[in-house]
Design a protein around this motif. Structure first.
Motif, PDB file in Angstrom:
ATOM      1  N   SER A 101      -5.502  59.041  80.009  1.00 18.92           N
ATOM      2  CA  SER A 101      -5.380  58.261  78.772  1.00 18.92           C
ATOM      3  C   SER A 101      -6.504  58.530  77.779  1.00 18.92           C
ATOM      4  CB  SER A 101      -5.291  56.768  79.091  1.00 18.92           C
ATOM      5  OG  SER A 101      -6.404  56.359  79.867  1.00 18.92           O
ATOM      6  N   SER A 102      -7.737  58.635  78.242  1.00 22.87           N
ATOM      7  CA  SER A 102      -8.833  58.895  77.296  1.00 22.87           C
ATOM      8  C   SER A 102      -8.724  60.301  76.713  1.00 22.87           C
ATOM      9  CB  SER A 102     -10.196  58.689  77.962  1.00 22.87           C
ATOM     10  OG  SER A 102     -10.340  59.548  79.070  1.00 22.87           O
ATOM     11  N   ARG A 103      -8.282  61.255  77.524  1.00 21.62           N
ATOM     12  CA  ARG A 103      -8.099  62.623  77.046  1.00 21.62           C
ATOM     13  C   ARG A 103      -6.951  62.685  76.056  1.00 21.62           C
ATOM     14  NH1 ARG A 103      -9.791  67.087  79.815  1.00 21.62           N
ATOM     15  NH2 ARG A 103     -11.743  65.972  79.641  1.00 21.62           N
ATOM     16  N   LEU A 104      -5.864  61.937  76.331  1.00 25.03           N
ATOM     17  CA  LEU A 104      -4.727  61.920  75.415  1.00 25.03           C
ATOM     18  C   LEU A 104      -5.134  61.312  74.073  1.00 25.03           C
ATOM     19  CD1 LEU A 104      -1.762  62.689  75.132  1.00 25.03           C
ATOM     20  CD2 LEU A 104      -1.168  60.398  75.933  1.00 25.03           C
ATOM     21  N   GLN A 105      -5.982  60.298  74.108  1.00 22.45           N
ATOM     22  CA  GLN A 105      -6.480  59.705  72.864  1.00 22.45           C
ATOM     23  C   GLN A 105      -7.292  60.729  72.085  1.00 22.45           C
ATOM     24  OE1 GLN A 105      -6.073  56.341  71.453  1.00 22.45           O
ATOM     25  NE2 GLN A 105      -6.702  57.670  69.784  1.00 22.45           N
ATOM     26  N   ALA A 106      -8.123  61.497  72.774  1.00 26.65           N
ATOM     27  CA  ALA A 106      -8.920  62.531  72.108  1.00 26.65           C
ATOM     28  C   ALA A 106      -8.014  63.615  71.517  1.00 26.65           C
ATOM     29  CB  ALA A 106      -9.918  63.147  73.096  1.00 26.65           C
ATOM     30  N   ALA A 154      -4.900  63.206  70.563  1.00 21.92           N
ATOM     31  CA  ALA A 154      -4.229  62.591  69.419  1.00 21.92           C
ATOM     32  C   ALA A 154      -5.137  62.599  68.195  1.00 21.92           C
ATOM     33  CB  ALA A 154      -3.803  61.162  69.765  1.00 21.92           C
ATOM     34  N   ASN A 155      -6.414  62.292  68.390  1.00 26.55           N
ATOM     35  CA  ASN A 155      -7.366  62.286  67.276  1.00 26.55           C
ATOM     36  C   ASN A 155      -7.512  63.682  66.669  1.00 26.55           C
ATOM     37  OD1 ASN A 155      -7.825  59.553  67.676  1.00 26.55           O
ATOM     38  ND2 ASN A 155      -9.706  59.860  68.827  1.00 26.55           N
ATOM     39  N   PRO A 182      -0.661  59.504  66.253  1.00 27.02           N
ATOM     40  CA  PRO A 182      -0.917  58.381  67.156  1.00 27.02           C
ATOM     41  C   PRO A 182      -0.514  58.757  68.583  1.00 27.02           C
ATOM     42  CG  PRO A 182       1.014  57.944  65.798  1.00 27.02           C
ATOM     43  CD  PRO A 182       0.425  59.242  65.319  1.00 27.02           C
ATOM     44  N   VAL A 183      -1.123  58.127  69.557  1.00 26.88           N
ATOM     45  CA  VAL A 183      -0.819  58.421  70.965  1.00 26.88           C
ATOM     46  C   VAL A 183       0.670  58.241  71.250  1.00 26.88           C
ATOM     47  CG1 VAL A 183      -1.221  57.668  73.354  1.00 26.88           C
ATOM     48  CG2 VAL A 183      -3.153  57.912  71.794  1.00 26.88           C
ATOM     49  N   TRP A 192       3.137  58.962  69.602  1.00 27.38           N
ATOM     50  CA  TRP A 192       3.935  60.106  69.148  1.00 27.38           C
ATOM     51  C   TRP A 192       4.268  61.043  70.308  1.00 27.38           C
ATOM     52  CZ3 TRP A 192       3.358  65.412  69.046  1.00 27.38           C
ATOM     53  CH2 TRP A 192       4.266  66.098  68.239  1.00 27.38           C
TER      54      TRP A 192
END
Length: 138
Positions: A58-63, A65-66, A71-72, A74
């Motif tokens: 999840s933290s990697r996916l947020q990074a 996405a950024n 947005p995550v 997506w």
């Protein structure tokens, strides 16, 4: 009883998320290496994410996405096992778009199309493509 180690097959959601990472990365013209550098990982790891071989935390996916500017949520749109509300399109309604944008021709056409500033020309181009598609199916 000895068990043979089974090869782990990627989860359908992991494959979908990976394909969406690849789609957005290619749409904005970012290489796997550049994305990897932004994440502090190797490009091979990005390849594994895009294939669905490795799960994205999840933290990697947020990074991701950024970096990719989405947005995550997506990454999960039109994915397997998703629920849809009456206001959302039917599941799978956008798969043709994803397949199109994952093709070399689709990506090139999309990049060229968005550079056309005149709205009338864009509409004429869409009408031309529709006419050509109609002729091809006859």
């Amino acid at each position: 009883m000895l068990h043979k180690p089974q090869t782990k097959t990627p989860n359908a959601i992991d494959i979908h998320v990976g394909s969406r990472i690849r789609l957005q990365r290619t749409l904005i013209g970012l290489s796997q290496t550049t994305l990897a550098e932004g994440l502090g990982i190797t490009f091979q790891q990005v390849q594994k994410y895009e294939k669905g071989t490795n799960r994205v935390g999840s933290s990697r996916l947020q990074a991701i996405a950024n970096i990719l500017g989405v947005p995550v949520a997506w990454f999960f749109e039109e994915g397997p096992g998703g629920s849809s509300s009456p206001l959302e399109p039917e599941p799978g309604a956008g798969r043709e778009i994803t397949q199109f944008l994952n093709s070399v021709e689709g990506l090139a056409l999309n990049r060229a199309f968005v550079k056309i500033e005149d709205e009338k020309i864009r509409r004429k181009l869409v009408n031309l493509v529709k006419a050509l598609a109609k002729e091809a199916s006859e």
